[in-house]
Write an enzyme that holds these catalytic residues in place. Structure first.
Site, mmCIF file in Angstrom:
data_model
loop_
_atom_site.group_PDB
_atom_site.id
_atom_site.type_symbol
_atom_site.label_atom_id
_atom_site.label_comp_id
_atom_site.label_asym_id
_atom_site.label_seq_id
_atom_site.Cartn_x
_atom_site.Cartn_y
_atom_site.Cartn_z
ATOM 1 N N GLU A 136 39.541 7.462 65.188
ATOM 2 C CA GLU A 136 38.349 8.622 65.144
ATOM 3 C C GLU A 136 37.873 9.107 66.337
ATOM 4 O OE1 GLU A 136 36.432 7.278 60.522
ATOM 5 O OE2 GLU A 136 35.955 6.257 62.558
ATOM 6 N N ASP B 271 39.752 10.628 51.770
ATOM 7 C CA ASP B 271 39.931 10.143 50.066
ATOM 8 C C ASP B 271 38.843 10.360 49.296
ATOM 9 O OD1 ASP B 271 38.408 7.114 49.976
ATOM 10 O OD2 ASP B 271 39.164 7.805 52.320
#
Length: 280
Positions: free
Chosen positions: A60, A244
Site C-alpha cells: 500500500e 473486496d
C-alpha cells in the site's frame, strides 16, 4: 468479505509479516540522527512534514514511495521500528509510514508520528473492504467518522462500537473532509468506517450492516489511528480503495488485486493533497 476472500487475505497478511518490522517500544532508540537533522534547520517549521500518510502494508505504501523517490529531498529510514519515508507529493511535505496490520500497530504508529512530527493532518491510505451493499470494488471509501465494529457495551447503555468512557465515533477532520468533497474522483463514496481485528464473513455481514447502517467500509486500522489523532488534536481522514466486498451477491465482481486498490487510494490521496491550501 466472503470466506474465500478471507482466506486470500490471510495469505496476504502472512506474506507481509516478514516485511513489517516489530516496533521498538523506545521511540528514540532507533531514530536516525542524520534523518532528524533534516528538520533541525533555520526553516525547520517549513521543512518538517505537516502531513502523515499511513499504510498498513508495503504494497500500500509502494505507490507513494514511487512518487517520493522521483522528487528532491526524498529520505528513508527506520524510526521506532517503523519504515518511514519523507519527501514531497503534490507540492506538500509528507511523511509516509508503514504501520503493520491491525489496531495496535495503527495506534502505535499514530502515536509515534504525532509525537515526532506534530503534523496538521494524518491520512490512512491503502485497501479496505466494502461493507455497504452499494459499494463496488475500485470505489474510494472516504470516512466521515470512525467506530470499532467489535466493541459492544450496549448492555451498559453505550452505543454499538463505543468503548466505555470514550466517544461513540471519531469524526474526520473538517479541513480534510471539505477538501475530499471537492474532489472529482471516480467512485468516491462518503460514510462511516468500522474497524476491528476480525474479518467480516458472509455469516456476519448482515448483522454488521444492521448494527452499523451508515458504515460503507471495514478495515483493521482507521479507527485506532483516528482515536489517537483525536487525543492529539490532529485532523484525520481515511481514504482507501475498495479491494473486496463484504458478502457480495453471486455474480458480482467482488475482488480486485490489492495493489490495484492501493493505487486507486494513492491517486485519491494525491488529488486530496493538491486540493489542500498551500502552506501544509
Amino acid at each position: 468479505m466472503n470466506e474465500k476472500r478471507g482466506c486470500n487475505l490471510k495469505q496476504i497478511l502472512w506474506n507481509n509479516v516478514s516485511m513489517t518490522t516489530s516496533p521498538n517500544l523506545n521511540p528514540d532508540s532507533t531514530f536516525n540522527n542524520d534523518f532528524e537533522a533534516t528538520f533541525k534547520t533555520a526553516d525547520s517549521d517549513a521543512a518538517r512534514p505537516q502531513i502523515v500518510i499511513a499504510t498498513a502494508m508495503p504494497m500500500e505504501a509502494a505507490p507513494f514511495l514511487e512518487v517520493l523517490a522521483a522528487q528532491e529531498g526524498f529520505k528513508q529510514t527506520t524510526q521506532a521500528g517503523l519504515d518511514v519515508a519523507v519527501g514531497t507529493i503534490a507540492g506538500k511535505r509528507v511523511v509516509v509510514v508503514t504501520t503493520g496490520i491491525g489496531l495496535v500497530n495503527a495506534a502505535y504508529a499514530a502515536t509515534v508520528m504525532c509525537s515526532r512530527y506534530q503534523p496538521k493532518f494524518y491520512l490512512c491510505a491503502g485497501t479496505t473492504g466494502g461493507l455497504a451493499a452499494s459499494t463496488r470494488v475500485r470505489d474510494v471509501c472516504a470516512g466521515t467518522d470512525y467506530t470499532y465494529s467489535r466493541a459492544d457495551a450496549t448492555m451498559f447503555d453505550y452505543e454499538p462500537g463505543q468503548v466505555p468512557g470514550m466517544p461513540a465515533t471519531y469524526p474526520a477532520g473538517q479541513t480534510l473532509l471539505a477538501a475530499a468533497h471537492s474532489l472529482e474522483v471516480p467512485g468516491l463514496t462518503f460514510g462511516q468506517v468500522a474497524s476491528s481485528d476480525a474479518f467480516i464473513t458472509t455469516e456476519t455481514v448482515e448483522n454488521m450492516r444492521t448494527t452499523f447502517p451508515r458504515a460503507i467500509g471495514a478495515d483493521m486500522e482507521s479507527t485506532a489511528a483516528a482515536q489517537v489523532c483525536a487525543k492529539t488534536g490532529v485532523e484525520f481522514l481515511s481514504l482507501r480503495g475498495i479491494s473486496d466486498l463484504c458478502g457480495p451477491q453471486a455474480g458480482d465482481d467482488f475482488h480486485v488485486d490489492g495493489s490495484e486498490a492501493a493505487q486507486v487510494s494513492a491517486n485519491a490521496v494525491q488529488a486530496l493533497l493538491s486540493a489542500l491550501p498551500c502552506g501544509y
